[in-house]
Design a protein around this motif. Structure first.
Motif, PDB file in Angstrom:
ATOM      1  N   GLY A  96      -9.869  -1.686  -4.628  1.00 51.44           N
ATOM      2  CA  GLY A  96      -9.524  -0.413  -4.551  1.00 51.44           C
ATOM      3  C   GLY A  96      -9.615  -0.607  -6.739  1.00 51.44           C
ATOM      4  O   GLY A  96      -9.162  -0.824  -8.111  1.00 51.44           O
ATOM      5  N   ASP A 121      -6.498   5.171  -6.763  1.00 51.78           N
ATOM      6  CA  ASP A 121      -6.143   6.064  -5.472  1.00 51.78           C
ATOM      7  C   ASP A 121      -6.275   6.079  -4.144  1.00 51.78           C
ATOM      8  O   ASP A 121      -6.635   6.834  -3.527  1.00 51.78           O
ATOM      9  CB  ASP A 121      -6.193   7.288  -6.132  1.00 51.78           C
ATOM     10  CG  ASP A 121      -7.936   7.453  -6.401  1.00 51.78           C
ATOM     11  OD1 ASP A 121      -8.613   6.116  -6.458  1.00 51.78           O
ATOM     12  OD2 ASP A 121      -8.592   8.418  -6.473  1.00 51.78           O
ATOM     13  N   SER A 122      -7.808   4.949  -4.487  1.00 52.95           N
ATOM     14  CA  SER A 122      -7.759   4.602  -2.305  1.00 52.95           C
ATOM     15  C   SER A 122      -7.773   2.646  -2.785  1.00 52.95           C
ATOM     16  O   SER A 122      -8.358   2.491  -3.576  1.00 52.95           O
ATOM     17  CB  SER A 122      -9.265   5.063  -2.636  1.00 52.95           C
ATOM     18  OG  SER A 122     -10.504   4.014  -3.371  1.00 52.95           O
ATOM     19  N   ASN A 169      -9.220  -0.619  -0.402  1.00 49.50           N
ATOM     20  CA  ASN A 169      -9.706  -1.836   0.582  1.00 49.50           C
ATOM     21  C   ASN A 169      -8.807  -2.598   1.123  1.00 49.50           C
ATOM     22  O   ASN A 169      -9.058  -3.472   0.216  1.00 49.50           O
ATOM     23  CB  ASN A 169     -11.050  -0.908   1.119  1.00 49.50           C
ATOM     24  CG  ASN A 169     -11.564   0.150   1.568  1.00 49.50           C
ATOM     25  OD1 ASN A 169     -11.399   0.213   2.892  1.00 49.50           O
ATOM     26  ND2 ASN A 169     -12.060   0.910   0.444  1.00 49.50           N
ATOM     27  N   TYR A 224      -5.286   7.156   5.725  1.00 51.10           N
ATOM     28  CA  TYR A 224      -4.472   5.788   5.784  1.00 51.10           C
ATOM     29  C   TYR A 224      -5.752   5.416   7.245  1.00 51.10           C
ATOM     30  O   TYR A 224      -5.453   6.441   7.881  1.00 51.10           O
ATOM     31  CB  TYR A 224      -3.256   4.805   6.176  1.00 51.10           C
ATOM     32  CG  TYR A 224      -2.191   5.014   7.022  1.00 51.10           C
ATOM     33  CD1 TYR A 224      -2.491   5.028   8.245  1.00 51.10           C
ATOM     34  CD2 TYR A 224      -1.676   6.203   7.101  1.00 51.10           C
ATOM     35  CE1 TYR A 224      -1.433   5.389   9.402  1.00 51.10           C
ATOM     36  CE2 TYR A 224      -0.846   7.051   8.115  1.00 51.10           C
ATOM     37  CZ  TYR A 224      -0.998   6.620   9.294  1.00 51.10           C
ATOM     38  OH  TYR A 224      -0.376   6.275  10.576  1.00 51.10           O
ATOM     39  N   TYR A 247      -7.305   0.712   5.256  1.00 50.40           N
ATOM     40  CA  TYR A 247      -8.041   1.956   4.490  1.00 50.40           C
ATOM     41  C   TYR A 247      -6.754   2.702   3.951  1.00 50.40           C
ATOM     42  O   TYR A 247      -6.136   3.083   4.830  1.00 50.40           O
ATOM     43  CB  TYR A 247      -9.142   2.306   4.410  1.00 50.40           C
ATOM     44  CG  TYR A 247      -9.307   3.535   4.030  1.00 50.40           C
ATOM     45  CD1 TYR A 247      -9.989   4.065   2.643  1.00 50.40           C
ATOM     46  CD2 TYR A 247      -8.887   4.892   4.041  1.00 50.40           C
ATOM     47  CE1 TYR A 247     -10.501   5.266   2.135  1.00 50.40           C
ATOM     48  CE2 TYR A 247      -9.286   5.973   3.504  1.00 50.40           C
ATOM     49  CZ  TYR A 247     -10.432   5.745   2.261  1.00 50.40           C
ATOM     50  OH  TYR A 247     -10.071   7.008   1.468  1.00 50.40           O
ATOM     51  N   LYS A 289      -5.687   5.608   1.180  1.00 45.93           N
ATOM     52  CA  LYS A 289      -6.266   6.415   0.344  1.00 45.93           C
ATOM     53  C   LYS A 289      -4.291   7.312  -0.303  1.00 45.93           C
ATOM     54  O   LYS A 289      -4.436   8.116   0.455  1.00 45.93           O
ATOM     55  CB  LYS A 289      -6.788   7.681   0.944  1.00 45.93           C
ATOM     56  CG  LYS A 289      -7.485   9.142  -0.082  1.00 45.93           C
ATOM     57  CD  LYS A 289      -8.232  10.332   0.568  1.00 45.93           C
ATOM     58  CE  LYS A 289      -9.259  10.789  -0.679  1.00 45.93           C
ATOM     59  NZ  LYS A 289      -9.625  12.036  -0.126  1.00 45.93           N
ATOM     60  N   ALA A 300      -1.787   3.928  -3.973  1.00 47.80           N
ATOM     61  CA  ALA A 300      -2.621   3.330  -2.610  1.00 47.80           C
ATOM     62  C   ALA A 300      -2.400   1.138  -3.146  1.00 47.80           C
ATOM     63  O   ALA A 300      -2.261   1.260  -2.202  1.00 47.80           O
ATOM     64  CB  ALA A 300      -4.598   3.572  -2.490  1.00 47.80           C
TER      65      ALA A 300
END
Length: 450
Positions: free
Chosen positions: A199, A208-209, A211, A236, A248, A250, A265
Protein backbone atom coordinates in the motif's frame (compact mmCIF):
# COMPACT_ATOMS: atom_id res chain seq x y z
CA UNK A 1 -1.30 47.18 -10.01
CA UNK A 2 -4.15 44.70 -9.44
CA UNK A 3 -5.56 45.60 -12.87
CA UNK A 4 -2.20 44.99 -14.56
CA UNK A 5 -1.92 41.60 -12.85
CA UNK A 6 -5.49 40.65 -13.77
CA UNK A 7 -4.80 41.56 -17.41
CA UNK A 8 -2.02 38.94 -17.43
CA UNK A 9 -4.11 36.14 -15.88
CA UNK A 10 -5.02 34.36 -19.11
CA UNK A 11 -1.40 34.43 -20.23
CA UNK A 12 -0.24 33.08 -16.85
CA UNK A 13 -2.78 30.26 -17.00
CA UNK A 14 -1.79 29.39 -20.56
CA UNK A 15 1.84 29.14 -19.48
CA UNK A 16 0.87 27.14 -16.41
CA UNK A 17 -0.96 24.76 -18.72
CA UNK A 18 2.26 24.23 -20.68
CA UNK A 19 4.04 23.19 -17.47
CA UNK A 20 1.21 21.08 -16.02
CA UNK A 21 1.03 19.09 -19.28
CA UNK A 22 4.50 17.66 -18.53
CA UNK A 23 4.66 14.63 -16.25
CA UNK A 24 7.75 15.81 -14.39
CA UNK A 25 7.97 13.25 -11.62
CA UNK A 26 11.35 11.64 -11.04
CA UNK A 27 12.24 9.46 -14.02
CA UNK A 28 15.09 7.23 -15.13
CA UNK A 29 18.35 9.17 -15.30
CA UNK A 30 19.87 9.48 -18.79
CA UNK A 31 22.82 11.33 -20.25
CA UNK A 32 22.33 15.04 -19.60
CA UNK A 33 19.06 14.34 -17.73
CA UNK A 34 19.93 13.51 -14.10
CA UNK A 35 16.29 13.18 -13.05
CA UNK A 36 14.94 11.71 -16.28
CA UNK A 37 13.11 13.11 -19.25
CA UNK A 38 10.09 14.70 -17.53
CA UNK A 39 11.95 17.09 -15.18
CA UNK A 40 14.37 18.05 -17.99
CA UNK A 41 11.44 18.86 -20.28
CA UNK A 42 9.72 20.92 -17.57
CA UNK A 43 12.92 22.92 -17.03
CA UNK A 44 13.28 23.50 -20.76
CA UNK A 45 9.72 24.84 -20.96
CA UNK A 46 10.05 26.88 -17.75
CA UNK A 47 13.19 28.60 -19.00
CA UNK A 48 11.58 29.14 -22.41
CA UNK A 49 8.64 30.93 -20.78
CA UNK A 50 11.12 33.13 -18.90
CA UNK A 51 12.94 33.92 -22.16
CA UNK A 52 9.63 34.81 -23.82
CA UNK A 53 9.08 37.29 -20.99
CA UNK A 54 12.47 38.87 -21.70
CA UNK A 55 14.65 37.35 -18.98
CA UNK A 56 18.20 36.08 -19.25
CA UNK A 57 18.21 32.34 -18.49
CA UNK A 58 20.82 29.74 -17.55
CA UNK A 59 20.41 25.95 -17.52
CA UNK A 60 22.66 24.30 -14.92
CA UNK A 61 23.06 20.85 -16.50
CA UNK A 62 19.34 20.04 -16.23
CA UNK A 63 19.63 19.82 -12.45
CA UNK A 64 18.06 23.26 -12.25
CA UNK A 65 18.15 26.58 -14.07
CA UNK A 66 17.38 30.20 -13.45
CA UNK A 67 15.93 33.40 -14.88
CA UNK A 68 17.56 36.65 -13.79
CA UNK A 69 17.25 40.42 -13.96
CA UNK A 70 19.19 43.37 -12.57
CA UNK A 71 22.83 44.05 -11.78
CA UNK A 72 25.02 43.88 -8.68
CA UNK A 73 27.00 41.50 -6.52
CA UNK A 74 24.13 40.53 -4.24
CA UNK A 75 21.35 38.18 -5.30
CA UNK A 76 17.75 38.12 -4.11
CA UNK A 77 16.87 34.50 -4.78
CA UNK A 78 13.52 32.84 -5.37
CA UNK A 79 13.69 29.05 -5.54
CA UNK A 80 10.76 27.00 -6.78
CA UNK A 81 10.52 23.53 -8.28
CA UNK A 82 9.08 22.04 -11.44
CA UNK A 83 9.12 18.37 -10.43
CA UNK A 84 5.99 16.77 -9.04
CA UNK A 85 4.87 13.83 -6.95
CA UNK A 86 3.05 11.00 -8.80
CA UNK A 87 -0.53 11.78 -9.79
CA UNK A 88 -1.90 9.02 -7.51
CA UNK A 89 -5.39 8.91 -6.05
CA UNK A 90 -8.79 9.23 -7.76
CA UNK A 91 -8.79 12.41 -9.84
CA UNK A 92 -11.98 13.83 -11.28
CA UNK A 93 -9.87 15.87 -13.75
CA UNK A 94 -6.91 14.82 -15.89
CA UNK A 95 -3.91 15.66 -13.66
CA UNK A 96 -1.85 16.66 -16.71
CA UNK A 97 -4.44 18.92 -18.35
CA UNK A 98 -5.03 22.31 -16.76
CA UNK A 99 -8.77 22.46 -16.07
CA UNK A 100 -10.49 25.67 -15.00
CA UNK A 101 -13.80 25.72 -13.16
CA UNK A 102 -14.59 29.27 -12.09
CA UNK A 103 -11.91 30.37 -9.61
CA UNK A 104 -10.50 26.83 -9.38
CA UNK A 105 -7.77 25.56 -11.68
CA UNK A 106 -6.97 21.85 -11.36
CA UNK A 107 -3.82 19.92 -12.26
CA UNK A 108 -0.81 18.23 -10.67
CA UNK A 109 1.69 20.93 -9.74
CA UNK A 110 -0.72 23.87 -9.87
CA UNK A 111 0.09 24.77 -6.24
CA UNK A 112 3.12 22.51 -5.69
CA UNK A 113 5.03 24.11 -7.29
CA UNK A 114 4.63 25.07 -10.95
CA UNK A 115 1.99 27.74 -10.28
CA UNK A 116 4.09 29.56 -7.65
CA UNK A 117 7.15 29.51 -9.96
CA UNK A 118 5.08 31.41 -12.51
CA UNK A 119 3.66 33.75 -9.86
CA UNK A 120 7.22 34.72 -8.91
CA UNK A 121 8.25 35.05 -12.57
CA UNK A 122 5.36 37.41 -13.32
CA UNK A 123 6.10 39.38 -10.15
CA UNK A 124 9.62 39.89 -11.53
CA UNK A 125 8.27 40.89 -14.93
CA UNK A 126 5.86 43.46 -13.48
CA UNK A 127 8.55 44.93 -11.23
CA UNK A 128 10.96 45.20 -14.13
CA UNK A 129 8.34 46.76 -16.39
CA UNK A 130 7.38 49.27 -13.68
CA UNK A 131 10.92 50.63 -13.62
CA UNK A 132 11.77 49.71 -10.01
CA UNK A 133 15.47 50.31 -9.33
CA UNK A 134 17.26 47.00 -8.99
CA UNK A 135 20.29 47.45 -6.73
CA UNK A 136 20.70 43.65 -6.61
CA UNK A 137 20.14 40.85 -9.05
CA UNK A 138 16.84 39.00 -8.73
CA UNK A 139 17.17 35.33 -9.64
CA UNK A 140 14.33 32.83 -9.97
CA UNK A 141 15.75 29.32 -9.65
CA UNK A 142 13.73 26.46 -11.12
CA UNK A 143 14.66 23.13 -9.53
CA UNK A 144 13.92 19.61 -10.78
CA UNK A 145 14.31 17.37 -7.71
CA UNK A 146 12.62 18.93 -4.69
CA UNK A 147 10.16 16.12 -4.11
CA UNK A 148 12.76 13.35 -4.07
CA UNK A 149 15.90 14.67 -2.42
CA UNK A 150 16.73 18.23 -3.58
CA UNK A 151 19.89 17.04 -5.34
CA UNK A 152 19.19 19.88 -7.79
CA UNK A 153 20.11 22.40 -5.10
CA UNK A 154 23.21 20.43 -4.11
CA UNK A 155 24.31 20.96 -7.71
CA UNK A 156 23.34 24.63 -7.60
CA UNK A 157 25.54 25.11 -4.54
CA UNK A 158 28.44 23.47 -6.37
CA UNK A 159 28.28 25.51 -9.58
CA UNK A 160 26.47 28.79 -8.84
CA UNK A 161 26.62 31.79 -6.52
CA UNK A 162 25.25 31.91 -2.99
CA UNK A 163 22.05 33.89 -2.47
CA UNK A 164 22.13 37.00 -0.27
CA UNK A 165 18.52 36.52 0.82
CA UNK A 166 15.30 35.26 -0.63
CA UNK A 167 12.44 32.81 -0.38
CA UNK A 168 10.97 29.62 -1.77
CA UNK A 169 7.30 29.85 -2.82
CA UNK A 170 6.59 26.29 -1.75
CA UNK A 171 4.69 26.36 1.54
CA UNK A 172 2.26 28.71 3.24
CA UNK A 173 1.62 32.33 4.10
CA UNK A 174 2.23 34.41 6.10
CA UNK A 175 5.75 32.91 6.13
CA UNK A 176 7.74 30.00 7.50
CA UNK A 177 10.55 30.90 9.91
CA UNK A 178 11.33 27.31 10.86
CA UNK A 179 11.15 23.83 9.40
CA UNK A 180 11.22 20.67 11.46
CA UNK A 181 14.02 18.18 11.02
CA UNK A 182 13.31 15.07 9.00
CA UNK A 183 14.06 11.49 10.00
CA UNK A 184 13.54 8.49 7.76
CA UNK A 185 13.24 5.00 9.21
CA UNK A 186 12.29 1.57 7.88
CA UNK A 187 10.40 -1.10 9.78
CA UNK A 188 10.81 -4.78 8.84
CA UNK A 189 8.98 -7.94 9.83
CA UNK A 190 10.91 -10.88 11.27
CA UNK A 191 8.16 -13.50 11.31
CA UNK A 192 4.70 -13.08 9.85
CA UNK A 193 1.79 -15.20 8.60
CA UNK A 194 0.70 -12.34 6.34
CA UNK A 195 1.09 -13.57 2.75
CA UNK A 196 1.39 -10.08 1.28
CA UNK A 197 0.66 -6.49 2.20
CA UNK A 198 1.16 -3.60 -0.20
CA UNK A 199 0.00 0.00 0.00
CA UNK A 200 0.88 3.68 -0.34
CA UNK A 201 2.65 5.41 -3.23
CA UNK A 202 5.10 7.90 -1.72
CA UNK A 203 7.18 8.05 1.46
CA UNK A 204 6.02 11.57 2.36
CA UNK A 205 2.28 10.98 2.43
CA UNK A 206 0.00 8.83 4.58
CA UNK A 207 -0.56 5.32 3.19
CA UNK A 208 -4.00 5.92 1.70
CA UNK A 209 -4.86 2.48 0.30
CA UNK A 210 -3.69 -1.02 1.12
CA UNK A 211 -4.21 -4.58 -0.09
CA UNK A 212 -3.50 -7.42 2.33
CA UNK A 213 -3.65 -11.19 1.83
CA UNK A 214 -3.73 -13.53 4.85
CA UNK A 215 -4.59 -17.18 5.47
CA UNK A 216 -8.30 -17.73 6.09
CA UNK A 217 -9.47 -18.85 9.52
CA UNK A 218 -12.90 -19.88 10.74
CA UNK A 219 -15.05 -16.80 11.35
CA UNK A 220 -12.17 -14.42 10.62
CA UNK A 221 -13.84 -12.77 7.62
CA UNK A 222 -16.90 -11.79 9.69
CA UNK A 223 -14.78 -10.58 12.62
CA UNK A 224 -12.63 -8.50 10.27
CA UNK A 225 -15.67 -6.94 8.61
CA UNK A 226 -17.07 -6.06 12.03
CA UNK A 227 -13.79 -4.42 13.06
CA UNK A 228 -13.39 -2.57 9.73
CA UNK A 229 -16.95 -1.24 9.92
CA UNK A 230 -16.05 0.76 13.03
CA UNK A 231 -13.08 2.57 11.44
CA UNK A 232 -12.70 5.86 9.57
CA UNK A 233 -11.80 4.13 6.31
CA UNK A 234 -13.55 5.52 3.24
CA UNK A 235 -14.00 2.03 1.86
CA UNK A 236 -13.10 -1.58 2.68
CA UNK A 237 -13.75 -5.03 1.28
CA UNK A 238 -12.90 -8.53 2.52
CA UNK A 239 -13.03 -11.40 0.04
CA UNK A 240 -12.38 -15.09 0.66
CA UNK A 241 -11.14 -17.63 -1.89
CA UNK A 242 -8.74 -20.58 -2.09
CA UNK A 243 -8.09 -20.54 1.64
CA UNK A 244 -7.06 -16.88 1.77
CA UNK A 245 -8.65 -13.58 2.77
CA UNK A 246 -7.93 -10.43 0.76
CA UNK A 247 -8.50 -7.15 2.56
CA UNK A 248 -8.79 -3.92 0.59
CA UNK A 249 -8.71 -0.74 2.68
CA UNK A 250 -9.03 2.81 1.42
CA UNK A 251 -8.01 5.51 3.90
CA UNK A 252 -7.56 9.26 3.56
CA UNK A 253 -4.39 10.75 2.05
CA UNK A 254 -2.47 13.52 3.83
CA UNK A 255 1.02 15.00 3.68
CA UNK A 256 3.58 13.42 6.00
CA UNK A 257 3.97 16.75 7.81
CA UNK A 258 0.27 16.61 8.85
CA UNK A 259 -0.45 12.88 9.15
CA UNK A 260 -3.29 13.33 11.65
CA UNK A 261 -5.35 14.80 8.78
CA UNK A 262 -5.24 11.43 7.03
CA UNK A 263 -6.33 7.87 7.72
CA UNK A 264 -3.56 5.29 7.31
CA UNK A 265 -5.08 2.33 5.46
CA UNK A 266 -2.24 0.01 6.46
CA UNK A 267 -2.31 1.10 10.10
CA UNK A 268 -6.06 0.60 10.32
CA UNK A 269 -5.72 -2.83 8.69
CA UNK A 270 -3.13 -3.87 11.29
CA UNK A 271 -5.40 -2.65 14.10
CA UNK A 272 -8.36 -4.56 12.71
CA UNK A 273 -6.34 -7.75 12.25
CA UNK A 274 -5.53 -7.69 15.96
CA UNK A 275 -9.12 -6.83 16.96
CA UNK A 276 -10.38 -9.71 14.82
CA UNK A 277 -8.10 -12.13 16.66
CA UNK A 278 -5.55 -12.71 13.89
CA UNK A 279 -2.48 -13.52 15.96
CA UNK A 280 0.73 -12.54 14.21
CA UNK A 281 4.17 -11.35 15.31
CA UNK A 282 4.39 -8.44 12.89
CA UNK A 283 0.82 -7.32 13.56
CA UNK A 284 1.84 -7.06 17.20
CA UNK A 285 5.06 -5.22 16.31
CA UNK A 286 3.33 -2.72 14.03
CA UNK A 287 0.57 -1.94 16.51
CA UNK A 288 2.98 -1.45 19.43
CA UNK A 289 5.79 0.36 17.59
CA UNK A 290 4.12 2.26 14.71
CA UNK A 291 0.38 2.31 15.31
CA UNK A 292 -2.01 4.98 14.07
CA UNK A 293 -1.39 7.73 16.65
CA UNK A 294 1.09 9.63 14.40
CA UNK A 295 3.14 10.76 17.42
CA UNK A 296 6.02 8.27 17.63
CA UNK A 297 4.98 7.18 21.13
CA UNK A 298 5.52 3.52 20.25
CA UNK A 299 9.28 4.07 19.96
CA UNK A 300 9.61 6.68 22.70
CA UNK A 301 9.55 9.74 20.46
CA UNK A 302 6.45 11.58 21.66
CA UNK A 303 7.69 15.17 21.95
CA UNK A 304 6.52 18.76 21.43
CA UNK A 305 8.07 22.20 21.78
CA UNK A 306 6.73 25.75 21.47
CA UNK A 307 6.82 25.43 17.68
CA UNK A 308 5.00 22.13 17.20
CA UNK A 309 4.73 18.39 17.79
CA UNK A 310 6.83 15.53 16.50
CA UNK A 311 4.86 13.74 13.75
CA UNK A 312 5.20 10.12 12.60
CA UNK A 313 3.93 8.87 9.22
CA UNK A 314 3.90 5.43 7.60
CA UNK A 315 3.77 6.04 3.85
CA UNK A 316 4.51 2.82 1.97
CA UNK A 317 4.04 -0.82 2.97
CA UNK A 318 5.32 -3.58 0.71
CA UNK A 319 6.15 -7.27 0.76
CA UNK A 320 9.28 -8.74 -0.80
CA UNK A 321 10.58 -12.28 -0.30
CA UNK A 322 8.21 -12.81 2.60
CA UNK A 323 9.37 -9.69 4.47
CA UNK A 324 7.04 -6.75 5.05
CA UNK A 325 8.69 -3.33 5.06
CA UNK A 326 7.18 0.00 6.11
CA UNK A 327 8.56 3.46 5.44
CA UNK A 328 8.48 5.91 8.34
CA UNK A 329 8.70 9.69 7.84
CA UNK A 330 9.21 11.67 11.06
CA UNK A 331 9.15 15.46 11.35
CA UNK A 332 11.19 16.57 14.37
CA UNK A 333 10.53 19.80 16.37
CA UNK A 334 13.19 22.48 15.80
CA UNK A 335 14.53 22.38 19.37
CA UNK A 336 15.09 18.59 19.45
CA UNK A 337 18.66 17.66 18.52
CA UNK A 338 19.74 14.47 16.78
CA UNK A 339 21.59 13.01 19.76
CA UNK A 340 18.53 13.53 21.99
CA UNK A 341 16.26 11.89 19.45
CA UNK A 342 18.54 8.87 19.09
CA UNK A 343 18.73 8.40 22.85
CA UNK A 344 14.93 8.67 23.23
CA UNK A 345 14.33 5.71 20.90
CA UNK A 346 17.41 3.71 21.88
CA UNK A 347 16.48 0.16 22.81
CA UNK A 348 12.92 0.59 21.49
CA UNK A 349 13.49 -0.15 17.80
CA UNK A 350 13.69 -3.94 17.85
CA UNK A 351 12.23 -6.99 19.55
CA UNK A 352 11.58 -10.61 18.58
CA UNK A 353 8.70 -9.54 16.29
CA UNK A 354 10.32 -6.89 14.11
CA UNK A 355 12.95 -4.20 13.80
CA UNK A 356 13.25 -0.55 12.80
CA UNK A 357 16.34 0.98 11.20
CA UNK A 358 17.18 4.69 11.25
CA UNK A 359 18.07 5.54 7.64
CA UNK A 360 18.79 9.26 7.83
CA UNK A 361 18.45 12.26 10.14
CA UNK A 362 18.11 15.77 8.69
CA UNK A 363 18.68 18.97 10.63
CA UNK A 364 15.94 21.49 11.31
CA UNK A 365 15.95 25.11 10.09
CA UNK A 366 15.15 28.13 12.24
CA UNK A 367 15.24 31.92 11.81
CA UNK A 368 14.06 34.12 14.71
CA UNK A 369 10.70 35.71 13.93
CA UNK A 370 12.22 39.20 14.30
CA UNK A 371 15.12 38.57 11.88
CA UNK A 372 15.37 40.96 8.88
CA UNK A 373 14.44 38.25 6.37
CA UNK A 374 11.30 37.14 8.23
CA UNK A 375 10.30 40.75 8.92
CA UNK A 376 10.65 41.76 5.25
CA UNK A 377 8.53 38.89 3.95
CA UNK A 378 5.90 39.07 6.66
CA UNK A 379 5.48 42.81 5.98
CA UNK A 380 4.84 42.11 2.28
CA UNK A 381 2.11 39.63 3.19
CA UNK A 382 0.44 41.94 5.71
CA UNK A 383 0.63 45.00 3.44
CA UNK A 384 -1.17 43.19 0.62
CA UNK A 385 -3.68 41.09 2.58
CA UNK A 386 -4.26 43.20 5.71
CA UNK A 387 -4.12 39.95 7.72
CA UNK A 388 -2.33 40.54 11.04
CA UNK A 389 -3.91 37.59 12.88
CA UNK A 390 -1.79 34.88 11.25
CA UNK A 391 1.85 35.04 12.31
CA UNK A 392 5.12 33.54 10.99
CA UNK A 393 5.18 29.85 11.81
CA UNK A 394 7.18 26.65 11.96
CA UNK A 395 6.11 23.75 9.71
CA UNK A 396 6.74 20.03 9.43
CA UNK A 397 7.37 20.12 5.69
CA UNK A 398 10.84 20.51 4.25
CA UNK A 399 11.61 22.98 1.44
CA UNK A 400 14.56 24.35 -0.50
CA UNK A 401 15.19 26.62 2.50
CA UNK A 402 17.09 23.68 3.99
CA UNK A 403 19.25 23.38 0.88
CA UNK A 404 20.04 27.02 0.07
CA UNK A 405 21.47 29.58 2.45
CA UNK A 406 19.60 32.71 3.58
CA UNK A 407 16.10 31.84 2.36
CA UNK A 408 12.83 30.78 4.00
CA UNK A 409 9.55 29.44 2.65
CA UNK A 410 6.93 32.07 1.81
CA UNK A 411 3.51 31.24 0.37
CA UNK A 412 1.63 30.48 -1.77
CA UNK A 413 -0.95 28.63 0.33
CA UNK A 414 -3.33 30.88 2.22
CA UNK A 415 -4.21 30.00 5.83
CA UNK A 416 -7.13 27.64 6.22
CA UNK A 417 -7.32 26.40 2.62
CA UNK A 418 -6.48 22.84 1.59
CA UNK A 419 -5.12 22.93 -1.96
CA UNK A 420 -4.81 19.13 -2.02
CA UNK A 421 -1.10 19.09 -2.74
CA UNK A 422 0.19 15.50 -2.98
CA UNK A 423 -3.47 14.39 -3.29
CA UNK A 424 -6.00 13.99 -6.09
CA UNK A 425 -7.52 17.14 -7.64
CA UNK A 426 -4.73 19.49 -6.56
CA UNK A 427 -5.75 23.03 -7.50
CA UNK A 428 -4.85 26.69 -7.44
CA UNK A 429 -7.27 29.60 -7.09
CA UNK A 430 -7.08 32.24 -9.82
CA UNK A 431 -7.82 34.97 -7.27
CA UNK A 432 -5.08 33.60 -5.02
CA UNK A 433 -2.65 33.45 -7.91
CA UNK A 434 -3.22 37.12 -8.69
CA UNK A 435 -2.84 38.07 -5.02
CA UNK A 436 0.39 36.08 -4.75
CA UNK A 437 1.91 37.93 -7.70
CA UNK A 438 1.28 41.17 -5.81
CA UNK A 439 2.65 39.77 -2.54
CA UNK A 440 5.79 38.51 -4.30
CA UNK A 441 6.30 41.92 -5.92
CA UNK A 442 6.22 43.56 -2.49
CA UNK A 443 8.48 40.86 -1.07
CA UNK A 444 11.12 41.37 -3.75
CA UNK A 445 11.04 45.15 -3.15
CA UNK A 446 11.46 44.62 0.60
CA UNK A 447 14.37 42.20 0.06
CA UNK A 448 16.08 44.66 -2.29
CA UNK A 449 16.00 47.10 0.62
CA UNK A 450 17.63 44.78 3.21
Amino acid sequence: MKEEIHALTDEMLENLGRLVAIDSQLGTPAEGMPFGEGPAKALEVGLKIAEELGFKTVNLDNYCGYAEMGEGDEIVGIAGHLDIVPAGGDWTHDPFTLTRDGDYVYGRGTTDDKGPVLEALYAMKLLRDSGVKLNKRVRLIMGCNEETGSKCMEHYNEVAEELSCGFTPDASYPCIHGEKGGVHMMAYSKNTKIISMNGGFVVNAVCDSCNTVIPAEDGLKERLEAALSETKLQEYKVTEENGTLTIYAKGVPAHASTPTLGVNAAGVTFECLEKAGFEDDFVTFYNTHLGTSCDGAGIGLKFADAYGDLTFCNGIVKTEDGVISCTIDIRVPVTLKEEELRSMCEGKLEDENGRIEIQSVGESLFFPADSPLVTALYKAYVDVTGDTENKPMVIGGGTYAKSLKNIIAFGPEMPGIDYRIHSADEYILVSGMEESVLIYMEAIKNLLAI
